[in-house]
Scaffold this active site. Structure first.
Site, short mmCIF file in Angstrom:
data_model
loop_
_atom_site.label_atom_id
_atom_site.label_comp_id
_atom_site.label_asym_id
_atom_site.label_seq_id
_atom_site.Cartn_x
_atom_site.Cartn_y
_atom_site.Cartn_z
N TYR A 101 -12.41 13.68 -7.50
CA TYR A 101 -11.33 13.02 -8.26
C TYR A 101 -10.57 14.06 -9.09
O TYR A 101 -9.34 14.08 -9.11
CB TYR A 101 -11.96 11.95 -9.16
CG TYR A 101 -11.03 11.30 -10.15
CD1 TYR A 101 -10.07 10.37 -9.76
CD2 TYR A 101 -11.13 11.60 -11.52
CE1 TYR A 101 -9.24 9.77 -10.69
CE2 TYR A 101 -10.31 11.00 -12.45
CZ TYR A 101 -9.36 10.08 -12.03
OH TYR A 101 -8.53 9.50 -12.96
N LYS A 138 -22.15 -5.06 -21.73
CA LYS A 138 -23.61 -5.13 -21.85
C LYS A 138 -24.00 -5.75 -23.19
O LYS A 138 -24.90 -6.57 -23.26
CB LYS A 138 -24.21 -3.72 -21.73
CG LYS A 138 -24.14 -3.16 -20.31
CD LYS A 138 -24.67 -1.73 -20.27
CE LYS A 138 -24.39 -1.08 -18.92
NZ LYS A 138 -24.89 0.28 -18.82
N ASP A 165 0.83 -1.20 0.00
CA ASP A 165 0.00 0.00 0.00
C ASP A 165 0.88 1.26 0.00
O ASP A 165 1.58 1.54 0.98
CB ASP A 165 -0.89 -0.03 1.25
CG ASP A 165 -1.96 1.05 1.22
OD1 ASP A 165 -1.78 2.07 0.52
OD2 ASP A 165 -2.97 0.86 1.93
N ARG A 205 -18.07 12.18 -25.39
CA ARG A 205 -16.72 11.91 -24.88
C ARG A 205 -15.83 11.47 -26.05
O ARG A 205 -16.32 11.09 -27.11
CB ARG A 205 -16.74 10.75 -23.86
CG ARG A 205 -17.47 11.00 -22.56
CD ARG A 205 -16.75 12.00 -21.68
NE ARG A 205 -17.40 12.12 -20.38
CZ ARG A 205 -18.48 12.86 -20.13
NH1 ARG A 205 -19.05 13.54 -21.12
NH2 ARG A 205 -19.00 12.92 -18.92
P1 NAD Z 1 -6.52 1.28 -12.48
O1 NAD Z 1 -7.52 1.43 -11.40
O2 NAD Z 1 -6.61 0.09 -13.36
O3 NAD Z 1 -5.04 1.36 -11.89
C1 NAD Z 1 -4.72 2.06 -10.72
C2 NAD Z 1 -4.00 1.08 -9.80
O4 NAD Z 1 -3.62 1.78 -8.62
C3 NAD Z 1 -4.88 -0.09 -9.37
O5 NAD Z 1 -4.31 -1.32 -9.78
C4 NAD Z 1 -4.92 0.03 -7.86
O6 NAD Z 1 -4.92 -1.21 -7.17
C5 NAD Z 1 -3.65 0.83 -7.57
N1 NAD Z 1 -3.73 1.48 -6.27
C6 NAD Z 1 -4.76 2.20 -5.76
N2 NAD Z 1 -4.47 2.58 -4.50
C7 NAD Z 1 -3.23 2.11 -4.23
C8 NAD Z 1 -2.41 2.16 -3.07
N3 NAD Z 1 -2.81 2.80 -1.96
N4 NAD Z 1 -1.20 1.56 -3.11
C9 NAD Z 1 -0.80 0.89 -4.24
N5 NAD Z 1 -1.55 0.81 -5.36
C10 NAD Z 1 -2.76 1.41 -5.35
O7 NAD Z 1 -6.61 2.63 -13.34
P2 NAD Z 1 -5.93 3.00 -14.73
O8 NAD Z 1 -7.04 3.17 -15.70
O9 NAD Z 1 -4.81 2.09 -15.05
O10 NAD Z 1 -5.38 4.46 -14.40
C11 NAD Z 1 -4.01 4.71 -14.09
C12 NAD Z 1 -3.84 6.17 -13.77
O11 NAD Z 1 -4.29 6.98 -14.87
C13 NAD Z 1 -4.65 6.65 -12.56
O12 NAD Z 1 -3.90 7.59 -11.84
C14 NAD Z 1 -5.85 7.32 -13.16
O13 NAD Z 1 -6.40 8.29 -12.31
C15 NAD Z 1 -5.25 7.93 -14.42
N6 NAD Z 1 -6.26 8.15 -15.46
C16 NAD Z 1 -6.83 7.10 -16.09
C17 NAD Z 1 -7.81 7.30 -17.06
C18 NAD Z 1 -8.48 6.17 -17.77
O14 NAD Z 1 -9.33 6.42 -18.62
N7 NAD Z 1 -8.15 4.92 -17.49
C19 NAD Z 1 -8.19 8.62 -17.37
C20 NAD Z 1 -7.59 9.67 -16.71
C21 NAD Z 1 -6.60 9.44 -15.76
#
Ligand code: NAD
Length: 323
Positions: free
Chosen positions: A148, A199, A50, A219
């Site tokens: 967020y 879906k 974590d 979007r």
């Molecule tokens: P995701 O949820 O698949 O990956 C995020 C990972 O962070 C998860 O595997 C989760 O377990 C891990 N995590 C959360 N809290 C944690 C902690 N305390 N310690 C260790 N690990 C932790 O999301 P993603 O789609 O891969 O997104 C990656 C990044 O990109 C994020 O920061 C997200 O906000 C950003 N982002 C993603 C999108 C999108 O469309 N996917 C859009 C904008 C921004």
């Protein structure tokens, strides 16, 4: 060969990024709360821990040249826009960024990539579904429509402040709706493209599928391979950002659903129901990335959705055999 840390390496984008960084010949450490749900990213070392815990964050950065900070408390509209997770999202993601940056700085990490989001753009510029404004210089006066988005904005500022005060090299991208195989597709944290594919894959021909709102909200969606390409190009460039990494191919959610149906070869009807929506319109503005990196995403939505649908349909079929 660089020694690279990918925070959030057990997640969707982090998993794909680890593959890319390994293919480029780097040594990679992944850290995440969990192992990847659908793949086994080829990290040299993977720590399940974590990053809110200072001891974990301090240990994770030791011996590291560059950090890609992707870990966040994260989900689609069903997770982020109900308000039910606001405190956790703010606290968890901010703590991860505070820890990563401070301990990385103390350990002499040379460069940081930070994944911000288009959710930080002000709501007042995204009320017209046909004409949203998301140029990088439109971020202020700030008015994101979710906690967020506020956390992303705060953390952008945090990385920029370290760059100003300590000379830390940072690169900041604002992702716009990234999608593709090996991402969350069920359980409440999935985003629109994955939810729509699921879906459609689950529905028998002639049935109806639910769409939140009137489906006229717009979007753009960026395929994962181009997201990773943009991240790598930004990281190798001399441009700090923040810069949009997204597609400019804007569609309504109804159109997204129709595209998924067409790919599946199914005739379904749309049933519009109430649900968490987010802003009325959003699209990437790629003028800055084009001018600073000489590159912008161009992969068609349809092509990415075909690959994603094939993967999600296989997941649906597999889980049906387990039921
Ligand atoms: P995701 O949820 O698949 O990956 C995020 C990972 O962070 C998860 O595997 C989760 O377990 C891990 N995590 C959360 N809290 C944690 C902690 N305390 N310690 C260790 N690990 C932790 O999301 P993603 O789609 O891969 O997104 C990656 C990044 O990109 C994020 O920061 C997200 O906000 C950003 N982002 C993603 C999108 C999108 O469309 N996917 C859009 C904008 C921004």
């Amino acid at each position: 060969m660089k020694r690279i840390l990918v925070n959030g390496g057990g997640g969707f984008i982090g998993g794909h990024l680890i593959k890319r960084l390994k293919a480029e010949g780097n040594w990679v450490r992944g850290v995440d709360l969990k192992r990847h749900d659908f793949a086994a990213p080829p990290a040299d070392e993977f720590i399940v821990a974590d990053l809110r815990d200072q001891n974990v964050a301090r240990a994770a950065v030791q011996g590291i040249d560059e950090i890609y900070q992707l870990a966040a408390d994260m989900g689609g509209a069903g997770y982020l826009f109900t308000g039910a997770h606001d405190a956790a999202v703010l606290h968890n993601s901010a703590t991860i960024n505070l820890n990563t940056l401070e301990f990385g700085h103390q350990a002499g990490v040379k460069k940081f990539f930070y994944s911000s989001s288009a959710c930080m753009y002000p709501e007042y510029n995204q009320t017209d579904p046909d004409n949203p404004k998301c140029s990088e210089d439109s971020a202020y006066p700030a008015a994101p429509d979710s906690e967020y988005g506020w956390e992303k904005l705060f953390s952008e500022r945090l990385y920029l402040a370290y760059a100003r005060n300590y000379g830390t090299q940072v690169r900041i991208a604002r992702f716009h709706n990234i999608f593709g195989p090996e991402g969350t597709w069920t359980g409440g944290k999935e985003k629109a493209p994955a939810a729509m594919c699921r879906k459609v894959a689950e529905a028998p021909d002639g049935a109806s599928i639910e769409v939140w709102g009137d489906g006229l909200q717009t979007r753009s969606f960026l395929y994962i391979d181009e997201c990773v390409e943009g991240v790598r190009r930004l990281m190798e460039s001399d441009f700090t950002g923040p810069v949009n990494i997204g597609s400019e191919e804007m569609v309504t959610i109804n159109r997204l659903a129709e595209m998924a149906m067409d790919i599946a070869g199914k005739k379904l009807t749309l049933r519009h129901i109430e649900g968490p929506l987010g802003v009325r319109g959003r699209n990437s503005d790629n003028r800055l990335i084009q001018s600073r990196l000489g590159w912008a995403p161009h992969y068609p939505l349809r092509a990415g959705l075909e690959r994603t649908y094939a993967w999600i349909a296989a997941q649906v079929a597999h889980s049906a055999t387990l039921a």
